[in-house]
Motif scaffolding. Structure first.
Motif, PDB file in Angstrom:
ATOM      1  N   LYS A  31       6.571 -28.914 -29.254  1.00  0.00           N
ATOM      2  CA  LYS A  31       6.139 -28.070 -30.364  1.00  0.00           C
ATOM      3  C   LYS A  31       5.082 -27.079 -29.863  1.00  0.00           C
ATOM      4  N   THR A  32       5.532 -25.996 -29.284  1.00  0.00           N
ATOM      5  CA  THR A  32       4.616 -24.956 -28.841  1.00  0.00           C
ATOM      6  C   THR A  32       4.918 -23.683 -29.598  1.00  0.00           C
ATOM      7  N   ALA A  33       3.909 -22.837 -29.713  1.00  0.00           N
ATOM      8  CA  ALA A  33       4.069 -21.567 -30.428  1.00  0.00           C
ATOM      9  C   ALA A  33       3.391 -20.463 -29.629  1.00  0.00           C
ATOM     10  N   GLU A  34       4.018 -19.319 -29.639  1.00  0.00           N
ATOM     11  CA  GLU A  34       3.467 -18.144 -28.976  1.00  0.00           C
ATOM     12  C   GLU A  34       2.835 -17.236 -30.020  1.00  0.00           C
ATOM     13  N   LEU A  78       5.108 -16.000 -19.865  1.00  0.00           N
ATOM     14  CA  LEU A  78       4.353 -15.112 -20.740  1.00  0.00           C
ATOM     15  C   LEU A  78       2.881 -15.041 -20.345  1.00  0.00           C
ATOM     16  N   SER A  79       2.329 -16.147 -19.888  1.00  0.00           N
ATOM     17  CA  SER A  79       0.923 -16.144 -19.472  1.00  0.00           C
ATOM     18  C   SER A  79       0.711 -15.225 -18.279  1.00  0.00           C
ATOM     19  N   LEU A  80       1.637 -15.242 -17.331  1.00  0.00           N
ATOM     20  CA  LEU A  80       1.534 -14.363 -16.170  1.00  0.00           C
ATOM     21  C   LEU A  80       1.631 -12.902 -16.590  1.00  0.00           C
ATOM     22  N   MET A  81       2.569 -12.602 -17.480  1.00  0.00           N
ATOM     23  CA  MET A  81       2.716 -11.234 -17.974  1.00  0.00           C
ATOM     24  C   MET A  81       1.462 -10.782 -18.716  1.00  0.00           C
ATOM     25  N   GLU A  82       0.888 -11.667 -19.537  1.00  0.00           N
ATOM     26  CA  GLU A  82      -0.336 -11.341 -20.276  1.00  0.00           C
ATOM     27  C   GLU A  82      -1.475 -10.989 -19.331  1.00  0.00           C
ATOM     28  N   GLU A  83      -1.613 -11.746 -18.258  1.00  0.00           N
ATOM     29  CA  GLU A  83      -2.698 -11.489 -17.316  1.00  0.00           C
ATOM     30  C   GLU A  83      -2.516 -10.135 -16.629  1.00  0.00           C
ATOM     31  N   TRP A 107       5.209  -6.222 -22.577  1.00  0.00           N
ATOM     32  CA  TRP A 107       4.177  -6.671 -23.512  1.00  0.00           C
ATOM     33  C   TRP A 107       4.400  -6.092 -24.905  1.00  0.00           C
ATOM     34  N   THR A 108       4.678  -4.815 -24.978  1.00  0.00           N
ATOM     35  CA  THR A 108       4.880  -4.169 -26.278  1.00  0.00           C
ATOM     36  C   THR A 108       6.216  -4.554 -26.896  1.00  0.00           C
ATOM     37  N   ALA A 109       7.252  -4.677 -26.068  1.00  0.00           N
ATOM     38  CA  ALA A 109       8.562  -5.082 -26.582  1.00  0.00           C
ATOM     39  C   ALA A 109       8.510  -6.496 -27.129  1.00  0.00           C
ATOM     40  N   LYS A 110       7.724  -7.366 -26.491  1.00  0.00           N
ATOM     41  CA  LYS A 110       7.568  -8.733 -26.998  1.00  0.00           C
ATOM     42  C   LYS A 110       6.952  -8.706 -28.394  1.00  0.00           C
ATOM     43  N   ILE A 111       5.958  -7.864 -28.590  1.00  0.00           N
ATOM     44  CA  ILE A 111       5.307  -7.787 -29.902  1.00  0.00           C
ATOM     45  C   ILE A 111       6.273  -7.266 -30.963  1.00  0.00           C
ATOM     46  N   LEU A 112       7.008  -6.212 -30.643  1.00  0.00           N
ATOM     47  CA  LEU A 112       7.943  -5.648 -31.619  1.00  0.00           C
ATOM     48  C   LEU A 112       9.044  -6.645 -31.943  1.00  0.00           C
ATOM     49  N   TYR A 113       9.660  -7.227 -30.909  1.00  0.00           N
ATOM     50  CA  TYR A 113      10.769  -8.145 -31.132  1.00  0.00           C
ATOM     51  C   TYR A 113      10.300  -9.435 -31.819  1.00  0.00           C
ATOM     52  N   ALA A 114       9.194  -9.999 -31.347  1.00  0.00           N
ATOM     53  CA  ALA A 114       8.715 -11.271 -31.907  1.00  0.00           C
ATOM     54  C   ALA A 114       8.291 -11.115 -33.363  1.00  0.00           C
ATOM     55  N   THR A 115       7.750  -9.961 -33.727  1.00  0.00           N
ATOM     56  CA  THR A 115       7.394  -9.728 -35.127  1.00  0.00           C
ATOM     57  C   THR A 115       8.637  -9.751 -36.007  1.00  0.00           C
ATOM     58  N   ARG A 116       9.690  -9.135 -35.529  1.00  0.00           N
ATOM     59  CA  ARG A 116      10.946  -9.168 -36.275  1.00  0.00           C
ATOM     60  C   ARG A 116      11.512 -10.597 -36.321  1.00  0.00           C
ATOM     61  N   TYR A 117      11.408 -11.311 -35.212  1.00  0.00           N
ATOM     62  CA  TYR A 117      11.874 -12.699 -35.163  1.00  0.00           C
ATOM     63  C   TYR A 117      11.120 -13.543 -36.190  1.00  0.00           C
ATOM     64  N   LEU A 148      17.512  -8.802 -24.382  1.00  0.00           N
ATOM     65  CA  LEU A 148      17.967  -8.915 -22.995  1.00  0.00           C
ATOM     66  C   LEU A 148      16.900  -8.384 -22.038  1.00  0.00           C
ATOM     67  N   PHE A 149      16.339  -7.206 -22.355  1.00  0.00           N
ATOM     68  CA  PHE A 149      15.314  -6.628 -21.491  1.00  0.00           C
ATOM     69  C   PHE A 149      14.112  -7.562 -21.348  1.00  0.00           C
ATOM     70  N   LEU A 150      13.796  -8.303 -22.398  1.00  0.00           N
ATOM     71  CA  LEU A 150      12.646  -9.208 -22.362  1.00  0.00           C
ATOM     72  C   LEU A 150      12.841 -10.355 -21.378  1.00  0.00           C
ATOM     73  N   GLN A 151      14.086 -10.586 -20.974  1.00  0.00           N
ATOM     74  CA  GLN A 151      14.307 -11.644 -19.979  1.00  0.00           C
ATOM     75  C   GLN A 151      13.687 -11.278 -18.636  1.00  0.00           C
ATOM     76  N   SER A 152      13.327 -10.007 -18.459  1.00  0.00           N
ATOM     77  CA  SER A 152      12.650  -9.588 -17.222  1.00  0.00           C
ATOM     78  C   SER A 152      11.278 -10.241 -17.099  1.00  0.00           C
ATOM     79  N   ILE A 153      10.753 -10.780 -18.203  1.00  0.00           N
ATOM     80  CA  ILE A 153       9.499 -11.541 -18.143  1.00  0.00           C
ATOM     81  C   ILE A 153       9.721 -12.846 -17.384  1.00  0.00           C
ATOM     82  N   ARG A 154      10.932 -13.392 -17.492  1.00  0.00           N
ATOM     83  CA  ARG A 154      11.254 -14.691 -16.906  1.00  0.00           C
ATOM     84  C   ARG A 154      11.983 -14.596 -15.576  1.00  0.00           C
ATOM     85  N   ILE A 155      12.752 -13.515 -15.413  1.00  0.00           N
ATOM     86  CA  ILE A 155      13.685 -13.414 -14.294  1.00  0.00           C
ATOM     87  C   ILE A 155      13.484 -12.071 -13.587  1.00  0.00           C
TER      88      ILE A 155
END
Length: 321
Positions: A31-34, A78-83, A107-117, A148-155
């Motif tokens: 149970k984690t939340a971003e 996400l922590s690495l990207m944030e730093e 960083w900005t795409a995560k905010i836009l997409y996650a807000t919609r999510y 899909l583009f946000l997967q660049s945070i992971r891969i």
């Protein structure tokens, strides 16, 4: 295109039951939340108890803006990207490399997409639950390319030219935080006190070329009405898009590498001063700035704040340098 890889769960396979990670889409028992707007940002600009207006015009405290996230995506990727983003902010986004722009994009795409999510789980009206949620899963699928583009945070990901974003950086003369976006036009702007960034997604870097005069404004310290005017121009340019370019990806499982390519051209309809003025008027009014009339004057001219102390327009002034 390669066979459907297992490196993330595409939106069309999501069940959106709240148990899947918003980023990789995989089921997680943990149970984690971003926090969509990270805690460090909320504390830095005192946002914890302030409220963001959602697309149905209802307010929600920034601290309540969270989405489900698996431990790996949350605590590692996400922590690495944030730093990385924090370091860019500390240096006021100066001398950006492609990798720096990629971090801003993520960083900005995560905010836009996650807000919609997040809006998938929020009722349009708590008093009328039968009206349903603010956003439907079908509507979220319109953000499949951004997801899909946000997967660049992971891969590790290669974005072949043209890059699917335009980024603008500005210097500001006050210390206030400000955030606004245009969901339909896929653009975001955030003002971190004396520095601001504006980004447009999925337009193959064309708006940056078209609005090149505004790129030069980073050399000039602007006030808040000027910042709003600049964003009105950029946002309206994004609103004029008649289509979004198509993107296709290839994932190399052996190398764990994603490649994103684009096909098709961006088409836009013609600029309309009255339509632009309505965008600018709305931004001014929503920020409590009353100039007593529309920025579109009856003789067809437009009111502008982008002038220096001698009345010379800043983009013309800077173009001479």
């Amino acid at each position: 295109m390669t066979e459907e890889p297992d490196f993330y769960r595409p939106l069309r396979q999501e069940n959106f039951d709240g148990g899947n990670c918003f980023l990789c889409g995989k089921k997680s028992d943990a149970k984690t939340a971003e926090h969509i707007f990270p805690k460090w940002l909320q504390h830095k600009y005192d946002l914890w108890d302030q409220k963001l207006i959602l697309t149905n015009f209802s307010p929600i405290p920034y601290r309540h803006l969270t989405v489900p996230c698996c431990p790996k995506c949350n605590n590692e990727d996400l922590s690495l990207m944030e730093e990385k983003f924090r370091k860019l902010l500390e240096r006021s986004f100066e001398n950006l490399s492609f990798q720096d722009e990629l971090t801003i994009f993520q960083w900005t795409a995560k905010i836009l997409y996650a807000t919609r999510y997040k809006e998938l789980s929020l009722l349009v009206d708590r008093k009328q639950p039968d009206l349903g949620k603010i956003l439907t899963p079908m509507e979220l699928e319109g953000y499949s390319s951004l997801h899909l583009f946000l997967q660049s945070i992971r891969i590790p990901t290669t974005f072949n030219e043209p890059k699917p974003w335009s980024i603008f950086v500005f210097q500001c003369d006050d210390e206030e935080f400000f955030y606004h976006n245009n969901i339909n036009a896929l653009c975001v702007s955030m003002k971190f006190g004396k520095v601001a960034i504006t980004i447009v997604f999925e337009e193959n870097n064309l708006i940056e070329d078209f609005m090149n005069g505004f790129k030069k404004l980073k050399e000039y310290k602007i006030n808040f009405p000027q910042y709003l005017e600049i964003n009105s121009h950029i946002f309206y340019s994004a609103i004029l898009k008649e289509n979004v370019p198509k993107y296709f990806s290839a994932y190399n499982m052996d190398q764990n590498h994603l490649t994103v390519n684009t096909m098709g051209l961006l088409r836009s309809r013609e600029w309309d001063d009255k339509e632009f003025a309505s965008i600018f008027d709305y931004l001014l009014n929503s920020c409590g700035i009353d100039i007593g009339q529309s920025v579109y004057v009856s003789d067809g001219t437009l009111t502008t704040f982008l002038v220096d102390e001698n009345g010379e327009h800043l983009t013309k002034k800077l173009s001479k340098k």
